[in-house]
Enzyme design. Structure first.
Site, PDB file in Angstrom:
ATOM      1  N   GLY A  45       0.773  -1.249   0.000  1.00 40.41           N
ATOM      2  CA  GLY A  45       0.000   0.000   0.000  1.00 40.41           C
ATOM      3  C   GLY A  45       0.795   1.285   0.000  1.00 40.41           C
ATOM      4  O   GLY A  45       0.336   2.299  -0.515  1.00 40.41           O
ATOM      5  N   ASP A 103      -5.604   2.035  10.529  1.00 44.24           N
ATOM      6  CA  ASP A 103      -7.035   1.864  10.811  1.00 44.24           C
ATOM      7  C   ASP A 103      -7.197   1.413  12.264  1.00 44.24           C
ATOM      8  O   ASP A 103      -7.334   2.235  13.170  1.00 44.24           O
ATOM      9  CB  ASP A 103      -7.595   0.840   9.815  1.00 44.24           C
ATOM     10  CG  ASP A 103      -9.075   0.586  10.001  1.00 44.24           C
ATOM     11  OD1 ASP A 103      -9.685   1.193  10.889  1.00 44.24           O
ATOM     12  OD2 ASP A 103      -9.637  -0.232   9.257  1.00 44.24           O
ATOM     13  N   VAL A 153     -11.149   3.432   1.615  1.00 43.22           N
ATOM     14  CA  VAL A 153     -10.549   4.299   0.597  1.00 43.22           C
ATOM     15  C   VAL A 153      -9.680   3.506  -0.380  1.00 43.22           C
ATOM     16  O   VAL A 153      -9.198   2.414  -0.068  1.00 43.22           O
ATOM     17  CB  VAL A 153      -9.745   5.462   1.230  1.00 43.22           C
ATOM     18  CG1 VAL A 153     -10.657   6.421   1.955  1.00 43.22           C
ATOM     19  CG2 VAL A 153      -8.669   4.942   2.170  1.00 43.22           C
TER      20      VAL A 153
END
Ligand code: 5GP
Length: 183
Positions: A45, A103, A153
């Site tokens: 990511g 998160d 997202v």
């Protein structure tokens, strides 16, 4: 925009992303003036964020891409893998973890603990995005690009089941009617 079976809407434009990445790099440059930090971008990511960030880092540094994984689909599985791919000795080093998004913070907590066991001098985190659970838990993320809500997202390195990582803007999932009848 439809990606696989979900609809996404533009959320943070590339211009805003780039401005914030520059601001984060400036903070790190100021804080690490007399140091030579080792940056550990967490794949997959953070590849785009790390690439843009590192172009603006002007203190001596090393970079080693590492990998962990805790996500499948759009919800955390809670299953954590260990840190893999570390090529450098981190003993006595000032380490900066480069994360796309924090998160629950479970991933980060695991990594930070592993790194501390390696005898690092310091461990800090730069994350482009942070969600409410990490804020509520007071996870120690020194450099945060954007505090966002609990939306899923996509883009700028972040994927949905492997899709959308190369998008230069950041998108968020459009809530379906069943999730939010008001929309
Ligand atoms: P945590 O362990 O903090 O719950 O999860 C962090 C990892 O989950 C991130 O590095 C990222 O790979 C993934 N993740 C968390 N939220 C999102 C999201 O909204 N979109 C995508 N694509 N990945 C996410």
């Amino acid at each position: 925009m439809i990606v696989k079976d979900l609809e996404f809407v533009k959320f943070i434009t590339k211009t805003k992303v780039q401005a914030q990445v520059k601001a984060l790099a400036e903070m790190i440059n100021a804080d690490y003036q007399s140091k030579a930090p080792v940056f550990l971008p967490i794949l997959n990511g953070s590849f785009m964020f790390a690439s843009d960030l590192m172009k603006q880092i002007d203190v001596p540094n090393k970079i080693s891409f590492v990998k962990v994984s805790s996500y499948s689909g759009t919800a955390s599985t809670g299953q954590l893998k260990t840190l893999v791919g570390l090529e450098l000795s981190l003993f006595n080093q000032d380490v900066i973890i480069v994360e796309d998004i924090v998160d629950t913070g479970l991933t980060l907590q695991k990594i930070v603990n592993e790194l501390k066991e390696l005898g690092t001098r310091s461990v800090e985190v730069v994350a482009l995005l942070r969600k409410p659970p990490a804020r509520e838990k007071k996870m120690d993320v020194k450099y945060v690009g954007f505090d966002i809500e609990n939306d899923f997202v996509l883009g700028y390195g972040l994927d949905y089941d492997g899709h959308g990582r190369n998008l230069t803007d950041i998108y968020r999932m459009k809530p379906t009617n069943s999730e939010n009848p008001a929309l």
